[in-house]
Motif scaffolding. Sequence first.
Motif, mmCIF file in Angstrom:
data_model
loop_
_atom_site.group_PDB
_atom_site.id
_atom_site.type_symbol
_atom_site.label_atom_id
_atom_site.label_comp_id
_atom_site.label_asym_id
_atom_site.label_seq_id
_atom_site.Cartn_x
_atom_site.Cartn_y
_atom_site.Cartn_z
ATOM 1 N N ASP A 170 6.775 2.016 -6.696
ATOM 2 C CA ASP A 170 6.692 3.600 -6.944
ATOM 3 C C ASP A 170 6.671 4.209 -5.690
ATOM 4 O O ASP A 170 6.962 5.537 -5.623
ATOM 5 C CB ASP A 170 5.649 3.924 -7.507
ATOM 6 C CG ASP A 170 5.579 3.389 -9.326
ATOM 7 O OD1 ASP A 170 6.709 3.244 -9.574
ATOM 8 O OD2 ASP A 170 4.464 3.128 -9.932
ATOM 9 N N GLU A 171 6.226 3.754 -4.422
ATOM 10 C CA GLU A 171 6.073 4.393 -3.300
ATOM 11 C C GLU A 171 7.431 4.352 -2.463
ATOM 12 O O GLU A 171 7.547 4.800 -1.525
ATOM 13 C CB GLU A 171 5.110 3.966 -2.519
ATOM 14 C CG GLU A 171 3.647 4.453 -3.012
ATOM 15 C CD GLU A 171 2.616 4.250 -2.151
ATOM 16 O OE1 GLU A 171 2.026 5.285 -1.483
ATOM 17 O OE2 GLU A 171 2.090 3.148 -1.942
ATOM 18 N N GLY A 172 8.495 3.493 -3.054
ATOM 19 C CA GLY A 172 9.619 3.643 -2.715
ATOM 20 C C GLY A 172 10.241 2.527 -1.739
ATOM 21 O O GLY A 172 11.096 2.488 -0.867
ATOM 22 N N LYS A 173 9.719 1.368 -1.616
ATOM 23 C CA LYS A 173 9.894 0.283 -0.962
ATOM 24 C C LYS A 173 11.149 -0.372 -0.881
ATOM 25 O O LYS A 173 11.548 -0.811 -0.015
ATOM 26 C CB LYS A 173 8.733 -0.833 -1.120
ATOM 27 C CG LYS A 173 8.804 -1.951 -0.072
ATOM 28 C CD LYS A 173 7.671 -2.975 -0.155
ATOM 29 C CE LYS A 173 7.702 -4.047 0.864
ATOM 30 N NZ LYS A 173 6.619 -5.004 0.688
ATOM 31 N N LEU A 174 11.786 -0.317 -2.070
ATOM 32 C CA LEU A 174 13.131 -0.731 -2.497
ATOM 33 C C LEU A 174 13.993 0.339 -2.454
ATOM 34 O O LEU A 174 15.013 -0.075 -2.899
ATOM 35 C CB LEU A 174 13.181 -1.679 -3.760
ATOM 36 C CG LEU A 174 12.077 -3.009 -3.850
ATOM 37 C CD1 LEU A 174 12.291 -3.605 -5.091
ATOM 38 C CD2 LEU A 174 12.481 -3.620 -2.470
ATOM 39 N N ALA A 175 13.740 1.496 -2.015
ATOM 40 C CA ALA A 175 14.759 2.761 -2.147
ATOM 41 C C ALA A 175 15.955 2.395 -1.368
ATOM 42 O O ALA A 175 15.957 1.663 -0.313
ATOM 43 C CB ALA A 175 14.002 3.770 -1.498
ATOM 44 N N PRO A 176 17.272 2.695 -2.080
ATOM 45 C CA PRO A 176 18.634 2.236 -1.455
ATOM 46 C C PRO A 176 18.690 2.605 0.043
ATOM 47 O O PRO A 176 19.182 2.084 0.879
ATOM 48 C CB PRO A 176 19.591 2.828 -2.329
ATOM 49 C CG PRO A 176 18.695 3.048 -3.935
ATOM 50 C CD PRO A 176 17.162 3.302 -3.155
ATOM 51 N N GLY A 177 18.360 3.958 0.430
ATOM 52 C CA GLY A 177 18.233 4.617 1.574
ATOM 53 C C GLY A 177 17.160 3.987 2.691
ATOM 54 O O GLY A 177 17.021 4.497 3.751
ATOM 55 N N GLY A 178 16.291 3.051 2.098
ATOM 56 C CA GLY A 178 15.199 2.807 2.994
ATOM 57 C C GLY A 178 14.066 3.448 2.714
ATOM 58 O O GLY A 178 14.002 4.576 1.819
ATOM 59 N N PRO A 179 12.756 2.836 2.795
ATOM 60 C CA PRO A 179 11.622 3.204 2.295
ATOM 61 C C PRO A 179 11.352 4.657 2.876
ATOM 62 O O PRO A 179 11.430 5.034 3.887
ATOM 63 C CB PRO A 179 10.545 2.501 2.825
ATOM 64 C CG PRO A 179 11.126 1.122 3.172
ATOM 65 C CD PRO A 179 12.473 1.669 3.574
ATOM 66 N N PRO A 180 10.904 5.627 1.967
ATOM 67 C CA PRO A 180 10.690 7.223 2.377
ATOM 68 C C PRO A 180 9.432 7.260 3.269
ATOM 69 O O PRO A 180 8.414 6.382 3.326
ATOM 70 C CB PRO A 180 10.675 8.150 1.295
ATOM 71 C CG PRO A 180 10.114 6.952 0.213
ATOM 72 C CD PRO A 180 10.792 5.864 0.355
ATOM 73 N N ASP A 181 9.514 8.198 3.965
ATOM 74 C CA ASP A 181 8.409 8.550 4.775
ATOM 75 C C ASP A 181 8.054 9.950 4.605
ATOM 76 O O ASP A 181 8.567 10.912 5.273
ATOM 77 C CB ASP A 181 8.479 8.086 6.199
ATOM 78 C CG ASP A 181 7.150 8.609 7.133
ATOM 79 O OD1 ASP A 181 6.410 8.949 6.619
ATOM 80 O OD2 ASP A 181 7.518 8.750 8.437
ATOM 81 N N THR A 182 7.385 10.346 3.640
ATOM 82 C CA THR A 182 7.346 11.772 3.193
ATOM 83 C C THR A 182 6.780 12.786 4.295
ATOM 84 O O THR A 182 7.249 13.782 4.487
ATOM 85 C CB THR A 182 6.375 11.909 1.950
ATOM 86 O OG1 THR A 182 7.002 11.228 0.878
ATOM 87 C CG2 THR A 182 6.130 13.286 1.669
ATOM 88 N N ASP A 183 5.572 12.415 5.114
ATOM 89 C CA ASP A 183 5.033 13.181 6.057
ATOM 90 C C ASP A 183 5.687 12.848 7.765
ATOM 91 O O ASP A 183 5.099 13.577 8.411
ATOM 92 C CB ASP A 183 3.658 13.085 6.172
ATOM 93 C CG ASP A 183 3.125 11.629 6.384
ATOM 94 O OD1 ASP A 183 4.003 10.922 6.697
ATOM 95 O OD2 ASP A 183 1.957 11.465 6.274
ATOM 96 N N GLY A 184 6.770 12.084 7.492
ATOM 97 C CA GLY A 184 7.310 12.051 8.822
ATOM 98 C C GLY A 184 6.467 11.495 9.841
ATOM 99 O O GLY A 184 6.685 11.849 11.022
ATOM 100 N N ASP A 185 5.446 10.818 9.585
ATOM 101 C CA ASP A 185 4.681 10.152 10.581
ATOM 102 C C ASP A 185 4.776 8.737 11.153
ATOM 103 O O ASP A 185 4.220 8.407 11.923
ATOM 104 C CB ASP A 185 3.032 10.237 9.963
ATOM 105 C CG ASP A 185 2.702 9.227 8.929
ATOM 106 O OD1 ASP A 185 3.961 8.642 8.501
ATOM 107 O OD2 ASP A 185 1.896 8.887 8.695
ATOM 108 N N GLY A 186 6.045 8.163 10.676
ATOM 109 C CA GLY A 186 6.430 6.945 11.112
ATOM 110 C C GLY A 186 6.117 5.942 10.434
ATOM 111 O O GLY A 186 6.466 4.663 10.600
#
Length: 549
Positions: free
Chosen positions: A90-106
């Motif tokens: 649900d947090e996007g570990k398998l997202a096609p474009g790579g895991p998201p980083d919502t707050d951009g903190d790396g």
Amino acid sequence: MPRNRMIFHAAVAVLGAGAIFSCSGTGEDTRGGAFGGSPGSGGGSGGSNLDASASGGASGSGGLIGSGGGGGGFINPNGDEDGDGISDGDEGKLAPGGPPDTDGDGTPDFQDTDSDGDGILDADEQLGGDDFDGDGIWNFRDTDSDGDGIPDGADGNTDVDGDQWPNFLDEDSDQDGISDMIEGAVDTDGDGTLDFLDEDSDADGLTDLEEGPDDWDADGIINSKDTFNDGPPPAISLTQISTTFNNPIGIDFHEPTNTVVMSVNYSNGAPLNFERIENDGTHQPFSTYSGLTNEVKIATARAGNRGGFIAGDMFVGNGIDGQIVRVTDDGNTIINPWVDLPGGGNGLMRGSLFVDTTGVFNGDLIVVTTVGQVWRVDVNGTPTMLAAIGVHLEGAVVVPDAPVRYGPIAGKIIAGAEEQTQLHAFGANGSHEVYSVGVAVEDIDLIFPNENYFGVNYGTSKLLGADAAQFRPMVGDILLNQESVAAGTSGLFRLQWDGTQLVAQPVPLAADSAPAGQWEHQTFAGAGILEVPPPPPPMMEPPPPPPPR
């Protein structure tokens, strides 16, 4: 089917003939276990269920995802690497474009305990469900989870109003009846507390709960942010209450019974001096006190008195120099005298009495006398003199300590001097100022929200009333009356600080109003009597049920 379970079952389907937990094989074509099997000949080890980087050998098949020939290990979408209660899938570990980083903190969301960087842990943000405000963004990625226009970081994760909803999921964080969206993350009074958490956003002496989100003076500013009632006073239509009285003088609100108590039978006090008036107009004796022959002014205590007075206790003079009587809230006990002011020549209590409702004088009883003495008396009956000015004073209130609304009289006792058409102000430190307002003051009252007006018309021995709605454009202001009333006028005046001076404006009398006659005492009360029904209770939305834990 939940999203994470769909991913998991899809992954199992890829497995084919491999064992669910482990299996072994031989030869180049043998599959390993679903979660990392033993390698066949020439085959490498499959990765563990969370290790995507483990690789197999040149030709043997390893685990489900990590296969021979350089494949990695299995990625479990049901895992929870950051322990926030939200699956990695649900947090996007398998997202096609790579895991998201919502707050951009790396740090990708599935490894970040605060994915949106709002200062509130993802685990806490899910308490109200996945998408509290229904905007299509999960709470852990939504910087305004309740959609009130206030960032979650400003809302905070505390529960100010104790309703079990944290502020960032609470549409009315301070439970004042005004939504956080309306109040906003601004600080109207500059006191360091944002309006959506501030009990009195404009510091005008009235709580936001009392003022509400309406705009009673129609100036385009909601009450809770408006420190001044604009425009002229509205015309008031007074109603003559049909129940009859015998020479009434004093009146005040008896909060325990939601009625008014009055002094009657002037000037011999027979058969009794005090009556309570029920909503249906019937009269009930209030105590057995009788025989008082002077103008009897009264004061009652209200609930929540800071000094400890009991709501409904009544205070009155007994016609003897410097003496104050206390009648208990049920009228059954008369303490006469309760207080005998020290010294002599103190004057009579027919000046006025008032129990502090603001807390500025710690809820004490305030007394002004016929010779111009001003006293405060605590719940133990200990008197303290504040001033002696040698002028007959009538009418008294304590003004809320809100300079933005009341200017120089904020936090002071004000009393009228009828003969001099003056208003006197007294501070807790003994300070004294005089103001010429052009009114021969008989009585003074604060205009409370959602309370009806009642005034004693001595000239006709009648009680006049007006419903609370008529006074809404003047709530928070001060109402003066004077004994002599010109025909066609109300004899009522609104006192305001206009930013430069105190101004007493006549309150117009509506064309359909009963005549005012000769005023004595007046009060605002939550009571109703016959033609003037009780005011409706404030409309408050009940808080929602608490979030699941």
